[in-house]
Design an enzyme around this catalytic site. Structure first.
Site, mmCIF file in Angstrom:
data_model
loop_
_atom_site.group_PDB
_atom_site.id
_atom_site.type_symbol
_atom_site.label_atom_id
_atom_site.label_comp_id
_atom_site.label_asym_id
_atom_site.label_seq_id
_atom_site.Cartn_x
_atom_site.Cartn_y
_atom_site.Cartn_z
ATOM 1 N N TYR A 224 5.563 62.020 30.833
ATOM 2 C CA TYR A 224 6.559 60.845 30.955
ATOM 3 C C TYR A 224 7.961 61.157 30.441
ATOM 4 C CZ TYR A 224 4.007 59.835 26.663
ATOM 5 O OH TYR A 224 3.352 59.869 25.433
ATOM 6 N N CYS A 410 -21.129 56.736 -8.542
ATOM 7 C CA CYS A 410 -21.375 57.241 -9.936
ATOM 8 C C CYS A 410 -21.768 56.158 -11.036
ATOM 9 C CB CYS A 410 -20.435 58.252 -10.315
ATOM 10 S SG CYS A 410 -19.055 57.120 -10.885
#
Length: 673
Positions: A224, A410
């Site tokens: 385009y 953790c």
């Protein structure tokens, strides 16, 4: 109050940069278009009101995202900018008013469907396809030429004889909904990861390294926009060029329309807001472009987007479903992001199973309970988001969802800095996603650009306990006997990786500083710090106040950098990198100009020229010592005027007595050196 504003700007900057990375690099959007645009506009408003707090690496100045390291990186001859957008009809009328004010009269617009796919730029030489480049970061992209050639609608050789010798044409690669559903179902049956939507599938496909695999997936394309030197000599309007490239054999959408008024534009938008559901592919809005090329040049660009084009985004669809659970993901910076796991539901043509909850504030705002019935929306029809809770359907004995106080990876207690919405895990040297993420960041293209190393390899090296810090990469040559045990990793792969690691040692200081992954120190900030302080030793010796005094470096960045450089573990890591020979001081290069006849003079270019493009004139001016500025003011020495220059610029220049010179007069000034 001032500190609150600064904190808000910094929070939005960090959030939006991360969203950009997820969307453009990982093809894994975590926020809807609508919500992203709301946040961008909020940040733009704050930056305009408080420019002293604007991050030089602000996402309001960025286009696109990063680039995968799998392909050759190529610089765009013409930058691939993004479009400004709106969901509001009044803002579209405001856009029209701004255009008319600048040009001096009403203009024609070309309206086009806004395809939801992957932007591509194709280069043709003597009618033959020579290169296909992705958007990348807007300045440079990935060379995916071989993959592009597998798309049937893209011509390898043009069929007509009146095309220019060299030009670029841009468009969008996409996948039809039916193909997406079929292929995604096959992946699910094979136990492979499915894609969230056709856009992601198309993006993931075009970045496969094996073009034979790309050929198996039915991609489509619409083109385009045409770029070439002196384009105005061939075409005076965008509409004219669209019809011409169609004759050359390019796939151009049949649904574009030439509009003479803003009301025609709005009628086009209203039609496609409903008719889009009848298309075989996804669109998420309408693109509106000024038709006349000379007016486009007159209107020009901002740092991020053209002033002669905008897009209107359609509002999202909404459905009802059940919240099954909330899980939490930890990023490389330690940011903990909650994710809603949903009862699968069909939304905008795709099955939705998850939605981002962004942060603790969002969970609190929604007042979520386990098993809640929720409303889910796809802003921009890409990423689902929980909009609200249907409290009348809440289960009697359900429990309130509480944001965790410790890291899900953790177990470290989470922190939340004042003024920020995100919770962080501070265990950066002991939390797996952070360790792996930091090393993956370090090897990235914009950082150390280590060839032969990818994210999956880093995961494997971490799992084998071969890499725990970035400095460990530089000792891998001592562990070749262990590297051979990595699956699908032969001697050639090992050699490529080790060579890439060795070659990274010559990267400049600003790249190393950015690669370290220091919080709030992005690419632009790292460059400014390197230029100002010259060496890492100088930065270490600087106080927070010294660092904050550097132009565009705020107190939050200074505090983060100071803390990083006064942490014992980080200092030990930096020492190991220095021993390996990495650059920790800037290499200053002398700039050689073609001449200095324009030194100390400022210029602005406007209009259309005969022998040179505006870009070529800019190069000429800067290579002879001149400086370009973006607007007419008392600081402007010369206005270089071409054909069809806007009347408003001409009037302002005359009012300020700014000398107006022609293209030839500029060349004469240069030749008189």
């Amino acid at each position: 109050m001032s500190q609150d504003i600064q904190a808000k700007i910094e929070q939005l900057t960090v959030e939006l940069n991360e969203y950009n990375y997820q969307y453009y690099v990982l093809a894994n959007p975590v926020i809807s278009d609508f919500d992203f645009d709301v946040k961008i506009k909020e940040l733009e408003k704050l930056e305009n009101e408080f420019p002293q707090y604007k991050d030089p690496n602000s996402p309001t100045l960025k286009v696109g995202g990063d680039i995968t390291s799998k392909f050759k990186t190529v610089q765009h001859r013409w930058p691939m900018l993004s479009l400004s957008n709106t969901y509001n009809e009044q803002e579209l009328r405001d856009f029209d008013n701004r255009v008319q004010k600048a040009i001096g009269h009403p203009v024609e617009y070309v309206c086009e469907l806004k395809f939801d796919g992957l932007s591509i730029s194709l280069t043709y030489e003597n009618g033959k396809l020579s290169q296909g480049i992705t958007r990348g970061d807007g300045v440079q992209g990935d060379d995916v030429t071989q993959n592009v050639k597998t798309i049937r609608k893209i011509p390898h050789q043009l069929k007509d004889a009146d095309f220019p010798e060299l030009f670029e044409i841009r468009g969008e690669i996409f996948m039809h909904k039916s193909a997406f559903i079929r292929l995604n179902k096959e992946r699910e049956e094979n136990g492979e990861q499915t894609y969230a939507n056709p856009r992601n599938f198309a993006s993931g496909t075009i970045k496969l390294q094996d073009s034979s695999e790309v050929a198996k997936r039915p991609l489509d394309c619409f083109l385009y926009f045409l770029y070439l030197d002196n384009r105005n000599k061939l075409f005076s309007t965008h509409w004219e060029s669209l019809n011409k490239v169609k004759n050359w054999g390019f796939p151009v959408s049949e649904h574009s329309k030439l509009c003479t008024t803003i009301n025609d534009v709005l009628n086009f938008i209203h039609h496609w807001d409903t008719a889009r559901h009848d298309l075989s592919y996804d669109i998420d809005g309408i693109v509106i472009k000024v038709n006349d090329y000379s007016y486009q040049e007159e209107l020009g660009f901002t740092a991020k987007s053209p002033r002669w084009a905008t897009s209107f985004k359609f509002k999202a669809e909404r459905v009802e479903t059940t919240l099954k659970s909330v899980t939490y993901q930890v990023g490389r910076t330690g940011a903990v992001t909650p994710v809603a796991n949903l009862k699968p539901v069909l939304l905008a043509g795709t099955t939705v199973k998850r939605a981002s909850l962004h942060n603790a504030n969002e969970i609190e705002r929604l007042d979520l309970y386990e098993g809640d019935t929720v409303y889910v929306e796809k802003g921009g029809e890409i990423i689902p988001k929980i909009i609200a809770v249907y409290t009348e359907k809440r289960l009697a004995n359900s429990s309130h969802i509480l944001y965790p106080t410790s890291c899900p990876e953790c177990g470290t207690e989470l922190i939340r800095q004042e003024g920020e919405a995100v919770h962080y895990c501070p265990n950066e040297n002991g939390c797996k996603p952070q360790i792996v993420g930091k090393i993956q960041h370090y090897i990235g293209r914009k950082m150390m650009d280590i060839q032969g190393l990818g994210d999956e390899t880093i995961e494997t090296l971490f799992r084998m306990n071969l890499v725990r810090h970035v400095s460990d990469l530089y000792t891998l040559h001592e562990k070749r006997d262990q590297l051979v045990h990595i699956e699908r990793f032969g001697q050639k792969s090992i050699d490529n990786m080790l060579n890439g690691i060795e070659e990274s040692k010559v990267k400049p200081f600003e790249k190393v500083l950015f690669a370290l992954g220091i919080r709030h120190v992005g690419e632009t900030v790292a460059k400014k710090l390197a230029i100002h302080f010259k060496t890492l030793e100088n930065i270490k010796s600087a106080s927070i106040e010294d660092i904050a005094a550097v132009q565009d470096i705020g107190i939050r960045i200074a505090e983060s950098l100071f803390a990083y450089l006064h942490d014992q573990a980080n200092l030990e890591e930096l020492n190991k990198l220095e021993i390996q020979g990495l650059n920790f001081e800037i290499e200053e290069k002398e700039v050689v100009l073609a001449g200095n006849g324009l030194s100390g003079k400022t210029f602005l270019i406007s209009g259309v020229f005969v022998d040179y493009s505006r870009e070529q004139l800019t190069e000429l001016i800067e290579s002879h010592g001149g400086k370009m500025i973006s607007s007419i003011s008392a600081k402007l020495n010369y206005l270089v005027a071409g054909d069809k220059m806007g009347p408003s610029k001409l009037a302002k220049a005359e009012k300020l007595n700014v000398p107006i010179i022609s293209e030839q007069e500029l060349l004469n000034m240069i030749n008189q050196e």
